[in-house]
Every structure is written in structure tokens, then in C-alpha cells.
Design a protein around this motif. Structure first.
Motif, PDB file in Angstrom:
ATOM      1  N   ILE A  88     -61.521 -32.561  56.608  1.00 30.10           N
ATOM      2  CA  ILE A  88     -61.910 -31.238  56.129  1.00 30.10           C
ATOM      3  C   ILE A  88     -60.873 -30.921  55.056  1.00 30.10           C
ATOM      4  O   ILE A  88     -59.670 -30.954  55.321  1.00 30.10           O
ATOM      5  CB  ILE A  88     -61.868 -30.185  57.259  1.00 30.10           C
ATOM      6  CG1 ILE A  88     -62.917 -30.509  58.327  1.00 30.10           C
ATOM      7  CG2 ILE A  88     -62.054 -28.777  56.684  1.00 30.10           C
ATOM      8  CD1 ILE A  88     -62.845 -29.616  59.569  1.00 30.10           C
ATOM      9  N   VAL A 121     -63.985 -27.079  52.205  1.00 31.71           N
ATOM     10  CA  VAL A 121     -64.037 -25.687  52.661  1.00 31.71           C
ATOM     11  C   VAL A 121     -63.355 -24.858  51.570  1.00 31.71           C
ATOM     12  O   VAL A 121     -62.146 -24.913  51.409  1.00 31.71           O
ATOM     13  CB  VAL A 121     -63.323 -25.502  54.025  1.00 31.71           C
ATOM     14  CG1 VAL A 121     -63.175 -24.010  54.373  1.00 31.71           C
ATOM     15  CG2 VAL A 121     -64.078 -26.225  55.133  1.00 31.71           C
ATOM     16  N   THR A 130     -66.911 -24.779  60.417  1.00 32.07           N
ATOM     17  CA  THR A 130     -66.806 -26.186  60.032  1.00 32.07           C
ATOM     18  C   THR A 130     -66.211 -27.012  61.166  1.00 32.07           C
ATOM     19  O   THR A 130     -66.704 -28.099  61.477  1.00 32.07           O
ATOM     20  CB  THR A 130     -65.955 -26.331  58.744  1.00 32.07           C
ATOM     21  OG1 THR A 130     -66.549 -25.511  57.722  1.00 32.07           O
ATOM     22  CG2 THR A 130     -65.920 -27.768  58.248  1.00 32.07           C
TER      23      THR A 130
END
Length: 167
Positions: A88, A121, A130
């Protein structure tokens, strides 16, 4: 375990560290979290924090982590990819004084589009969702061998080269 790394850039990345700490405090993240905080000034209260980590400590954390969350520094997410993780990526943003410009945002957008092997993100408010949907999201991403071979590295180098020389 979730591992968060903000790299070694000298501007703080408190926004990301604060958000992760808050998600643990609220019970949204229930697993152990280790954060490499770098030059950030916010001290997490609910996570294991290290300002800097040795190469071996970083490698160990990357290997063990179920989820790796990184800033938009290329070397941070390349390391995660090399361990077969789909990181991420929360790019540092100039408007929050996290970097001198927005190159991390541009770079993250480019890699997400061209390689499809990271989860960007851009709004910190999307981080909780997420993380909650991580296992479903990664099924739509290229992982493992396809992102960890010579072909990937060459393509990545071409993208970086194009960026550095103004396309």
C-alpha cells in the motif's frame, strides 16, 4: 503483522504514522504494527516504533509482514515487491510539507497505471478501507514472480529514467 516504512527523507511524515496509530487505537487494526518513523516527530502510542532500522531489521520486517505500507519512495516499495508483497503506497505530498514537491504522487500514479502491482492511497481517509479490503484488492494486482524478475526491474528503470529526463 503490518509493517509501515516512511524511508529516510528528512521531512516528517506524521500524517501517515498518526493515521496508522489511530487505526490501532480504534481497534480498526487488530494485528501488531511495526513502524519505521524516520524523521517524523509524531511518536506512535499503539505501535512498535523505530526511527531507523538496520538493513537486516528492514528485511526481516518486510518478509514477516502480511501488509507493507510505504511512502512513495521508489526504493521502499521496490523492497516490498522483491518480497512478493503488494505494498500500500501513501505518497508524501508537498501541501502537507512532507516533501519538497509532489514527485512521489506522480511516481505512484505512474507505477500504479503501468505496472499495476501497488495499491495507491492518495487520501489518508482511504487507508482504513484499503487495509480492511487488502486481501480482495491484491487479487486484482500483479504479484510475485511477474513483479520480481529482471523484466520488471528493466521496465521500472525505464519509467524512472523517463521521469528523470522529462519524458
Amino acid at each position: 503483522m503490518i509493517f509501515v516504512t516512511v524511508g529516510t527523507h528528512e521531512q516528517p511524515f506524521n500524517r501517515l504514522i498518526k493515521k496508522v496509530d489511530e487505526l490501532v487505537a480504534n481497534g480498526d487494526i487488530k494485528e501488531k504494527v511495526i513502524i519505521q518513523t524516520g524523521f517524523s516527530t509524531y511518536v506512535p502510542q499503539n505501535c512498535e516504533a523505530h526511527k531507523m532500522m538496520s538493513f537486516d531489521e528492514m528485511q526481516g520486517a518486510l518478509k514477516k509482514a502480511r501488509i507493507v505500507i510505504t511512502h512513495g519512495g521508489p526504493s521502499s516499495f521496490i523492497e516490498a515487491l522483491q518480497f512478493g508483497k503488494v505494498p500500500i503506497v501513501v505518497p508524501r505530498q508537498e501541501k502537507f510539507h512532507e516533501h519538497v514537491n509532489n514527485h512521489q504522487v506522480e511516481f505512484t500514479k505512474l507505477i500504479a497505471k503501468q505496472m499495476n502491482n501497488i495499491i495507491p492511497v492518495y487520501q489518508i481517509t482511504q487507508l482504513k478501507e484499503t487495509i480492511e479490503n487488502y486481501n480482495r484488492i491484491i487479487t486484482t494486482k500483479k504479484t510475485g514472480e511477474s513483479s520480481n524478475n529482471g523484466k520488471f526491474i528493466r521496465k521500472f528503470e525505464i519509467i524512472v529514467d523517463d521521469l528523470m529526463h522529462g519524458h
